[in-house]
Scaffold this motif. Structure first.
Motif, PDB file in Angstrom:
ATOM      1  N   ASP A  61     -76.257   7.090  28.449  1.00  0.00           N
ATOM      2  CA  ASP A  61     -74.991   8.434  28.129  1.00  0.00           C
ATOM      3  C   ASP A  61     -73.933   7.686  28.326  1.00  0.00           C
ATOM      4  O   ASP A  61     -73.518   7.824  29.730  1.00  0.00           O
ATOM      5  CB  ASP A  61     -75.241  10.028  28.242  1.00  0.00           C
ATOM      6  CG  ASP A  61     -74.531  10.215  27.708  1.00  0.00           C
ATOM      7  OD1 ASP A  61     -74.104  10.650  27.564  1.00  0.00           O
ATOM      8  OD2 ASP A  61     -74.339  11.348  28.381  1.00  0.00           O
ATOM      9  N   ARG A  62     -73.712   7.060  27.349  1.00  0.00           N
ATOM     10  CA  ARG A  62     -71.825   5.778  27.891  1.00  0.00           C
ATOM     11  C   ARG A  62     -70.664   7.024  28.285  1.00  0.00           C
ATOM     12  O   ARG A  62     -70.360   6.140  28.643  1.00  0.00           O
ATOM     13  CB  ARG A  62     -71.919   5.377  27.096  1.00  0.00           C
ATOM     14  CG  ARG A  62     -72.690   3.597  27.098  1.00  0.00           C
ATOM     15  CD  ARG A  62     -72.597   2.764  25.396  1.00  0.00           C
ATOM     16  NE  ARG A  62     -73.748   2.007  26.109  1.00  0.00           N
ATOM     17  CZ  ARG A  62     -73.285   0.465  26.240  1.00  0.00           C
ATOM     18  NH1 ARG A  62     -72.601   0.444  27.051  1.00  0.00           N
ATOM     19  NH2 ARG A  62     -73.924  -0.926  26.405  1.00  0.00           N
ATOM     20  N   ASP A  63     -70.942   8.288  26.989  1.00  0.00           N
ATOM     21  CA  ASP A  63     -69.589   8.527  26.497  1.00  0.00           C
ATOM     22  C   ASP A  63     -69.022   9.483  28.350  1.00  0.00           C
ATOM     23  O   ASP A  63     -68.463  10.088  29.076  1.00  0.00           O
ATOM     24  CB  ASP A  63     -69.608   9.302  25.678  1.00  0.00           C
ATOM     25  CG  ASP A  63     -68.946   8.909  24.856  1.00  0.00           C
ATOM     26  OD1 ASP A  63     -69.285   7.268  25.102  1.00  0.00           O
ATOM     27  OD2 ASP A  63     -68.819   8.937  23.319  1.00  0.00           O
ATOM     28  N   ALA A  64     -70.379   9.410  29.230  1.00  0.00           N
ATOM     29  CA  ALA A  64     -70.300  10.745  30.372  1.00  0.00           C
ATOM     30  C   ALA A  64     -70.322   9.693  31.254  1.00  0.00           C
ATOM     31  O   ALA A  64     -69.874  10.473  32.096  1.00  0.00           O
ATOM     32  CB  ALA A  64     -72.152  10.626  30.318  1.00  0.00           C
ATOM     33  N   TRP A  65     -70.090   8.664  31.643  1.00  0.00           N
ATOM     34  CA  TRP A  65     -69.717   7.815  32.586  1.00  0.00           C
ATOM     35  C   TRP A  65     -68.238   8.174  32.863  1.00  0.00           C
ATOM     36  O   TRP A  65     -67.180   8.412  32.567  1.00  0.00           O
ATOM     37  CB  TRP A  65     -69.705   5.806  32.066  1.00  0.00           C
ATOM     38  CG  TRP A  65     -68.923   5.599  33.442  1.00  0.00           C
ATOM     39  CD1 TRP A  65     -67.881   5.047  33.004  1.00  0.00           C
ATOM     40  CD2 TRP A  65     -69.326   4.948  33.899  1.00  0.00           C
ATOM     41  NE1 TRP A  65     -67.765   3.644  34.736  1.00  0.00           N
ATOM     42  CE2 TRP A  65     -68.594   3.951  35.278  1.00  0.00           C
ATOM     43  CE3 TRP A  65     -71.447   4.847  34.890  1.00  0.00           C
ATOM     44  CZ2 TRP A  65     -69.547   3.241  36.170  1.00  0.00           C
ATOM     45  CZ3 TRP A  65     -71.799   4.113  35.781  1.00  0.00           C
ATOM     46  CH2 TRP A  65     -70.813   3.355  36.591  1.00  0.00           C
ATOM     47  N   GLU A  66     -67.649   8.174  34.376  1.00  0.00           N
ATOM     48  CA  GLU A  66     -67.246   9.004  35.274  1.00  0.00           C
ATOM     49  C   GLU A  66     -66.166   7.582  35.808  1.00  0.00           C
ATOM     50  O   GLU A  66     -66.523   6.819  36.914  1.00  0.00           O
ATOM     51  CB  GLU A  66     -67.488   9.788  35.827  1.00  0.00           C
ATOM     52  CG  GLU A  66     -66.849  11.140  35.416  1.00  0.00           C
ATOM     53  CD  GLU A  66     -66.948  12.311  36.335  1.00  0.00           C
ATOM     54  OE1 GLU A  66     -66.791  13.541  35.899  1.00  0.00           O
ATOM     55  OE2 GLU A  66     -66.658  11.994  37.580  1.00  0.00           O
ATOM     56  N   ILE A  67     -65.249   7.875  35.864  1.00  0.00           N
ATOM     57  CA  ILE A  67     -64.044   7.140  36.482  1.00  0.00           C
ATOM     58  C   ILE A  67     -63.269   7.856  36.947  1.00  0.00           C
ATOM     59  O   ILE A  67     -62.332   8.468  36.628  1.00  0.00           O
ATOM     60  CB  ILE A  67     -63.413   6.005  35.490  1.00  0.00           C
ATOM     61  CG1 ILE A  67     -62.286   4.849  36.760  1.00  0.00           C
ATOM     62  CG2 ILE A  67     -62.615   5.752  34.247  1.00  0.00           C
ATOM     63  CD1 ILE A  67     -61.917   3.440  35.667  1.00  0.00           C
ATOM     64  N   GLU A  68     -62.679   7.480  38.548  1.00  0.00           N
ATOM     65  CA  GLU A  68     -61.363   7.966  39.394  1.00  0.00           C
ATOM     66  C   GLU A  68     -60.286   7.215  38.783  1.00  0.00           C
ATOM     67  O   GLU A  68     -60.841   6.011  39.557  1.00  0.00           O
ATOM     68  CB  GLU A  68     -62.141   8.041  40.495  1.00  0.00           C
ATOM     69  CG  GLU A  68     -61.423   9.405  41.288  1.00  0.00           C
ATOM     70  CD  GLU A  68     -62.129   8.967  42.907  1.00  0.00           C
ATOM     71  OE1 GLU A  68     -63.354   8.725  43.301  1.00  0.00           O
ATOM     72  OE2 GLU A  68     -61.322   8.685  43.887  1.00  0.00           O
ATOM     73  N   PHE A  69     -58.969   7.483  38.876  1.00  0.00           N
ATOM     74  CA  PHE A  69     -57.933   7.397  39.112  1.00  0.00           C
ATOM     75  C   PHE A  69     -56.938   7.979  40.082  1.00  0.00           C
ATOM     76  O   PHE A  69     -57.179   8.766  40.981  1.00  0.00           O
ATOM     77  CB  PHE A  69     -57.196   7.644  37.647  1.00  0.00           C
ATOM     78  CG  PHE A  69     -57.926   7.327  37.347  1.00  0.00           C
ATOM     79  CD1 PHE A  69     -57.570   5.416  35.936  1.00  0.00           C
ATOM     80  CD2 PHE A  69     -58.215   7.489  35.971  1.00  0.00           C
ATOM     81  CE1 PHE A  69     -58.457   5.220  34.921  1.00  0.00           C
ATOM     82  CE2 PHE A  69     -58.929   7.176  34.768  1.00  0.00           C
ATOM     83  CZ  PHE A  69     -58.455   5.884  34.798  1.00  0.00           C
ATOM     84  N   GLY A  70     -56.541   6.564  41.051  1.00  0.00           N
ATOM     85  CA  GLY A  70     -55.953   6.914  41.774  1.00  0.00           C
ATOM     86  C   GLY A  70     -54.085   6.383  42.054  1.00  0.00           C
ATOM     87  O   GLY A  70     -53.880   5.788  41.027  1.00  0.00           O
ATOM     88  N   GLY A  71     -53.614   6.876  42.693  1.00  0.00           N
ATOM     89  CA  GLY A  71     -51.961   5.710  43.114  1.00  0.00           C
ATOM     90  C   GLY A  71     -51.386   6.585  42.259  1.00  0.00           C
ATOM     91  O   GLY A  71     -50.392   5.826  41.408  1.00  0.00           O
ATOM     92  N   VAL A  72     -51.234   7.416  41.333  1.00  0.00           N
ATOM     93  CA  VAL A  72     -50.733   7.696  39.919  1.00  0.00           C
ATOM     94  C   VAL A  72     -50.185   9.089  40.408  1.00  0.00           C
ATOM     95  O   VAL A  72     -50.537   9.715  41.422  1.00  0.00           O
ATOM     96  CB  VAL A  72     -51.405   7.765  38.529  1.00  0.00           C
ATOM     97  CG1 VAL A  72     -51.786   6.298  38.475  1.00  0.00           C
ATOM     98  CG2 VAL A  72     -52.510   9.000  38.894  1.00  0.00           C
TER      99      VAL A  72
END
Ligand code: MSS
Length: 363
Positions: A61-72
């Motif tokens: 389920d590709r669209d469910a992949w999560e990425i976390e962003f930091g330093g913004v």
């Protein structure tokens, strides 16, 4: 090596006729299979994994992949499904392992003995990193590194920094980096970093973090071993250290992909591929006498941008006998491939034209 039956399961879809299987985690494209098409077909592209690929459940389920962003300004997590709504761009760039050409060094460096085939020309589609960062209010102040973390699950009991694939690159490359979900027009296969991969055009393979699960602007380079001591240019016999140059920008390079061993007398089309690194390849020369004299060759087909490689050709008449064929590229910044390169402990970055030459027998 080259055993057609030995394709590991996760890359069983590769074309066994065009790849050399070094190990389960390292597959090389055969020299003769390079450059025939403008883009390297996905099923011929090399594979290099520092850690075994994660379970293929992550591409179910590709669209469910999560990425976390930091330093913004406004740090948050996003799913691939959300990223797809933010913007789309395609960039063609060379994906090349730092160790491509290791086999051409004489100091018997350990590691996969890549010839020329740990490289390919690939079209990546995704959202520009800059677009995502702007949507989060921009990067924080005094955070000179952009750090991407790979999605491999680290087994319990192993300190993450010893094996985790986490790489920091100078933050300004954000201007050209993309978070890609397609490769050559299709969802990125697990072996190449699907569902989501950080692409840093012009930079060595290791900086293109697969299954990227975190992207952050950071004050320091990653504490991971792969950043601190790995992938550094160091004198033979010396240990890796943060003071040594990191494998970031690729250098100018080219190699002949045919003929490689023999040819019939008469007209021969010498062909190969040439890349500029971080500045476009601008000139390609070929020698049929082991580098004594050089003739400018022609690039073939459309220019796919400064980070792509370009196929080249030179038609020559070769008399019977042995001929040493070499190629030498120059980029827009004015850098030309050297004849030889200094050895370095891990045998990275070989772009010397002499070692990449081939001896062809004409009869
Ligand atoms: N990522 C992750 N996550 N993991 C791993 O292991 N590796 C590196 C990159 N990324 C990794 C990552 C390397 S090192 C390389 S080259 C690349 O990736 C490869 O890719 P492919 O797709 O071909 O396989 Mo040397 O510099």
């Amino acid at each position: 090596e080259g055993d057609a039956t030995a394709l590991p399961d996760y890359v069983s879809w590769k074309n066994a006729d065009t790849v050399i299987v070094h190990t389960k985690e390292t597959l090389e494209t055969q020299r003769a299979a390079q450059g025939a098409e403008l883009l390297t077909p996905s099923n011929s592209l090399y594979v290099r994994n520092n850690l075994p690929a994660p379970s293929d459940e992550i591409v179910a389920d590709r669209d469910a992949w999560e990425i976390e962003f930091g330093g913004v300004a406004n740090p948050t997590s996003m799913t691939l499904g959300q990223l797809k709504t933010m913007g789309i761009e395609t960039v063609v760039c060379v994906l090349q392992c730092s160790g491509n050409g290791r086999a051409f060094f004489d100091h018997e460096a350990s590691g996969t003995q890549w010839g020329v085939g740990a490289a390919g020309n690939v079209a990546w589609t995704g959202v520009p990193v800059r677009t995502v960062i702007e949507a989060m209010g921009g990067a924080g102040d005094d955070l000179p590194w952009l750090t991407g973390t790979g999605g491999e699950v680290i087994p319990e009991g192993i300190p993450a920094e010893t094996i985790q694939v986490e790489r920091s690159v100078p933050a300004e490359v954000m201007d050209r980096a993309i978070l890609a979900w397609e490769m050559n027009g299709e969802p990125i296969p697990l072996a190449h970093g699907g569902p989501l991969r950080l692409i840093v055009p012009g930079y060595y393979g290791v900086n293109n973090v697969k299954y990227v699960k975190k992207l952050a602007f950071t004050a320091e380079e990653s504490s991971a071993k792969i950043q601190q001591s790995g992938y550094r240019i160091r004198p033979v016999g010396e240990k890796g250290a943060p003071s040594q140059p990191s494998m970031f920008e690729m250098n100018v390079k080219s190699w002949i992909t045919g003929p490689l061993t023999d040819a019939a007398t008469g007209k021969v089309q010498i062909h190969g591929v040439a890349l500029g690194g971080v500045s476009a390849v601008s000139k390609i020369e070929v020698s049929i006498d082991g580098g004594e004299t050089w003739t400018e060759a022609s690039f073939i087909g459309p220019d796919l941008g400064e980070y792509a490689w370009r196929p080249f050709v030179l038609g020559v008449d070769l008399p019977a006998g042995d001929h040493v064929l070499a190629s030498r590229a120059t980029n827009a910044a004015g850098d030309t491939q050297p004849e030889t390169v200094e050895p370095n402990e891990r045998a990275y970055g070989h772009n010397g034209w002499r070692a990449h030459a081939v001896t062809v027998t004409v009869a």
